[in-house]
Design a protein around this motif. Structure first.
Motif, PDB file in Angstrom:
ATOM      1  N   LEU A 167     -81.638 -47.602  14.021  1.00 29.15           N
ATOM      2  CA  LEU A 167     -81.142 -48.252  15.225  1.00 29.15           C
ATOM      3  C   LEU A 167     -81.727 -47.493  16.407  1.00 29.15           C
ATOM      4  O   LEU A 167     -81.540 -46.274  16.525  1.00 29.15           O
ATOM      5  CB  LEU A 167     -79.614 -48.216  15.287  1.00 29.15           C
ATOM      6  CG  LEU A 167     -78.985 -48.764  16.565  1.00 29.15           C
ATOM      7  CD1 LEU A 167     -79.273 -50.261  16.720  1.00 29.15           C
ATOM      8  CD2 LEU A 167     -77.483 -48.496  16.583  1.00 29.15           C
ATOM      9  N   VAL A 168     -82.458 -48.196  17.264  1.00 30.15           N
ATOM     10  CA  VAL A 168     -83.091 -47.568  18.421  1.00 30.15           C
ATOM     11  C   VAL A 168     -82.672 -48.319  19.670  1.00 30.15           C
ATOM     12  O   VAL A 168     -82.757 -49.548  19.731  1.00 30.15           O
ATOM     13  CB  VAL A 168     -84.635 -47.565  18.305  1.00 30.15           C
ATOM     14  CG1 VAL A 168     -85.254 -46.811  19.479  1.00 30.15           C
ATOM     15  CG2 VAL A 168     -85.085 -46.966  16.983  1.00 30.15           C
ATOM     16  N   THR A 169     -82.213 -47.563  20.674  1.00 30.66           N
ATOM     17  CA  THR A 169     -81.879 -48.134  21.970  1.00 30.66           C
ATOM     18  C   THR A 169     -82.823 -47.528  22.998  1.00 30.66           C
ATOM     19  O   THR A 169     -82.884 -46.306  23.149  1.00 30.66           O
ATOM     20  CB  THR A 169     -80.417 -47.845  22.344  1.00 30.66           C
ATOM     21  OG1 THR A 169     -79.566 -48.327  21.297  1.00 30.66           O
ATOM     22  CG2 THR A 169     -80.049 -48.539  23.641  1.00 30.66           C
ATOM     23  N   PHE A 170     -83.577 -48.385  23.669  1.00 33.15           N
ATOM     24  CA  PHE A 170     -84.526 -47.983  24.708  1.00 33.15           C
ATOM     25  C   PHE A 170     -83.874 -48.240  26.063  1.00 33.15           C
ATOM     26  O   PHE A 170     -83.281 -49.303  26.266  1.00 33.15           O
ATOM     27  CB  PHE A 170     -85.814 -48.813  24.630  1.00 33.15           C
ATOM     28  CG  PHE A 170     -86.512 -48.751  23.307  1.00 33.15           C
ATOM     29  CD1 PHE A 170     -87.486 -47.797  23.059  1.00 33.15           C
ATOM     30  CD2 PHE A 170     -86.205 -49.659  22.300  1.00 33.15           C
ATOM     31  CE1 PHE A 170     -88.143 -47.745  21.845  1.00 33.15           C
ATOM     32  CE2 PHE A 170     -86.851 -49.613  21.077  1.00 33.15           C
ATOM     33  CZ  PHE A 170     -87.827 -48.658  20.852  1.00 33.15           C
ATOM     34  N   MET A 171     -83.998 -47.294  26.983  1.00 37.57           N
ATOM     35  CA  MET A 171     -83.412 -47.461  28.309  1.00 37.57           C
ATOM     36  C   MET A 171     -84.356 -46.928  29.380  1.00 37.57           C
ATOM     37  O   MET A 171     -85.073 -45.965  29.147  1.00 37.57           O
ATOM     38  CB  MET A 171     -82.091 -46.699  28.417  1.00 37.57           C
ATOM     39  CG  MET A 171     -81.012 -47.185  27.469  1.00 37.57           C
ATOM     40  SD  MET A 171     -79.620 -46.038  27.376  1.00 37.57           S
ATOM     41  CE  MET A 171     -80.313 -44.765  26.317  1.00 37.57           C
ATOM     42  N   THR A 172     -84.313 -47.557  30.535  1.00 41.27           N
ATOM     43  CA  THR A 172     -84.985 -47.045  31.722  1.00 41.27           C
ATOM     44  C   THR A 172     -83.883 -46.708  32.705  1.00 41.27           C
ATOM     45  O   THR A 172     -83.123 -47.594  33.117  1.00 41.27           O
ATOM     46  CB  THR A 172     -85.958 -48.083  32.311  1.00 41.27           C
ATOM     47  OG1 THR A 172     -86.904 -48.456  31.300  1.00 41.27           O
ATOM     48  CG2 THR A 172     -86.685 -47.540  33.513  1.00 41.27           C
ATOM     49  N   VAL A 173     -83.786 -45.412  33.056  1.00 43.41           N
ATOM     50  CA  VAL A 173     -82.624 -44.941  33.817  1.00 43.41           C
ATOM     51  C   VAL A 173     -83.040 -44.025  34.965  1.00 43.41           C
ATOM     52  O   VAL A 173     -84.127 -43.456  34.961  1.00 43.41           O
ATOM     53  CB  VAL A 173     -81.639 -44.178  32.906  1.00 43.41           C
ATOM     54  CG1 VAL A 173     -81.172 -45.036  31.744  1.00 43.41           C
ATOM     55  CG2 VAL A 173     -82.241 -42.872  32.411  1.00 43.41           C
ATOM     56  N   TYR A 209     -83.145 -51.240  32.559  1.00 44.37           N
ATOM     57  CA  TYR A 209     -83.725 -51.869  31.370  1.00 44.37           C
ATOM     58  C   TYR A 209     -83.046 -51.301  30.137  1.00 44.37           C
ATOM     59  O   TYR A 209     -82.816 -50.088  30.042  1.00 44.37           O
ATOM     60  CB  TYR A 209     -85.231 -51.608  31.279  1.00 44.37           C
ATOM     61  CG  TYR A 209     -85.863 -52.149  30.011  1.00 44.37           C
ATOM     62  CD1 TYR A 209     -86.263 -53.476  29.931  1.00 44.37           C
ATOM     63  CD2 TYR A 209     -86.033 -51.341  28.897  1.00 44.37           C
ATOM     64  CE1 TYR A 209     -86.829 -53.980  28.766  1.00 44.37           C
ATOM     65  CE2 TYR A 209     -86.596 -51.843  27.733  1.00 44.37           C
ATOM     66  CZ  TYR A 209     -86.993 -53.156  27.671  1.00 44.37           C
ATOM     67  OH  TYR A 209     -87.541 -53.663  26.527  1.00 44.37           O
ATOM     68  N   VAL A 210     -82.731 -52.179  29.195  1.00 44.88           N
ATOM     69  CA  VAL A 210     -82.193 -51.741  27.913  1.00 44.88           C
ATOM     70  C   VAL A 210     -82.658 -52.716  26.826  1.00 44.88           C
ATOM     71  O   VAL A 210     -82.757 -53.923  27.061  1.00 44.88           O
ATOM     72  CB  VAL A 210     -80.648 -51.629  27.935  1.00 44.88           C
ATOM     73  CG1 VAL A 210     -79.984 -52.979  28.139  1.00 44.88           C
ATOM     74  CG2 VAL A 210     -80.123 -50.964  26.688  1.00 44.88           C
ATOM     75  N   LYS A 211     -82.993 -52.134  25.679  1.00 49.93           N
ATOM     76  CA  LYS A 211     -83.366 -52.938  24.519  1.00 49.93           C
ATOM     77  C   LYS A 211     -82.830 -52.220  23.288  1.00 49.93           C
ATOM     78  O   LYS A 211     -83.010 -51.012  23.146  1.00 49.93           O
ATOM     79  CB  LYS A 211     -84.878 -53.091  24.407  1.00 49.93           C
ATOM     80  CG  LYS A 211     -85.322 -53.936  23.223  1.00 49.93           C
ATOM     81  CD  LYS A 211     -86.838 -54.125  23.223  1.00 49.93           C
ATOM     82  CE  LYS A 211     -87.273 -55.045  22.109  1.00 49.93           C
ATOM     83  NZ  LYS A 211     -88.721 -55.283  22.159  1.00 49.93           N
TER      84      LYS A 211
END
Length: 174
Positions: free
Chosen positions: A106-112, A138-140
């Protein structure tokens, strides 16, 4: 022995990455952002009840990272003026009546960007932690290579299960 179709997923750990570099051992907890959909109350003559309808809008995304100490290499990168890429990588243990059947990534990508710069809270013989409040644009999230959700506030992208929820909206207004 039958498992009756019961399948239990369990997630207990994660490792954070800041711009691709592991923060293993540095982050104590992370609160991932929550997608909150905006609804508007609707009522009309002849309707005996009021309802809420979605507005094609998502509230601001916020999260937190609690570091277990001050790490200069991390703190120097976190600024409100530059967005950073953060990944939370974890493993989902899948259990059935026969035990653990598999483990899925499970991978959660974020731009913060950070909203604060903690300087520490000192107490007698107590570890000093540093909690950063995040704003996220951004989140995926991807489970076992399959997209669960993707949201990009700057590009008007919102997908669930790979399905573009805003395709008609964008074609109507852009």
């Amino acid at each position: 022995m039958s498992n009756n179709g019961i399948e239990i997923h369990k997630i207990t750990q994660a490792v954070l990455y800041l711009d691709g570099k592991s923060m293993l051992g540095k982050a104590e907890t992370v609160d991932l952002p929550e997608l909150k959909f905006m609804f508007e109350e609707f009522k009309a003559l002849g309707m005996i009840g009021e309802i809420e309808l979605p507005t094609n809008a998502v509230d601001k995304l916020e999260g937190k990272i609690k570091m277990n100490s001050l790490y200069g290499d991390v703190a120097r990168q976190l600024t409100p003026f530059r967005y950073k890429q953060i990944q939370a990588r974890s493993s989902v243990s899948v259990h059935n009546s026969m035990g653990r059947a598999s483990e899925l990534p499970l991978v959660t990508f974020m731009t913060v960007a950070v909203k604060n710069m903690p300087l520490g809270k000192f107490g007698d013989k107590k570890n000093v932690d540093f909690e950063y409040d995040l704003t996220c644009i951004y989140v995926k999230q991807v489970l076992d290579g399959v997209d669960i959700v993707e949201y990009d506030a700057m590009a008007n992208i919102f997908k669930i299960g790979g399905e573009d929820m805003l395709a008609d909206y964008r074609s109507n207004v852009m």
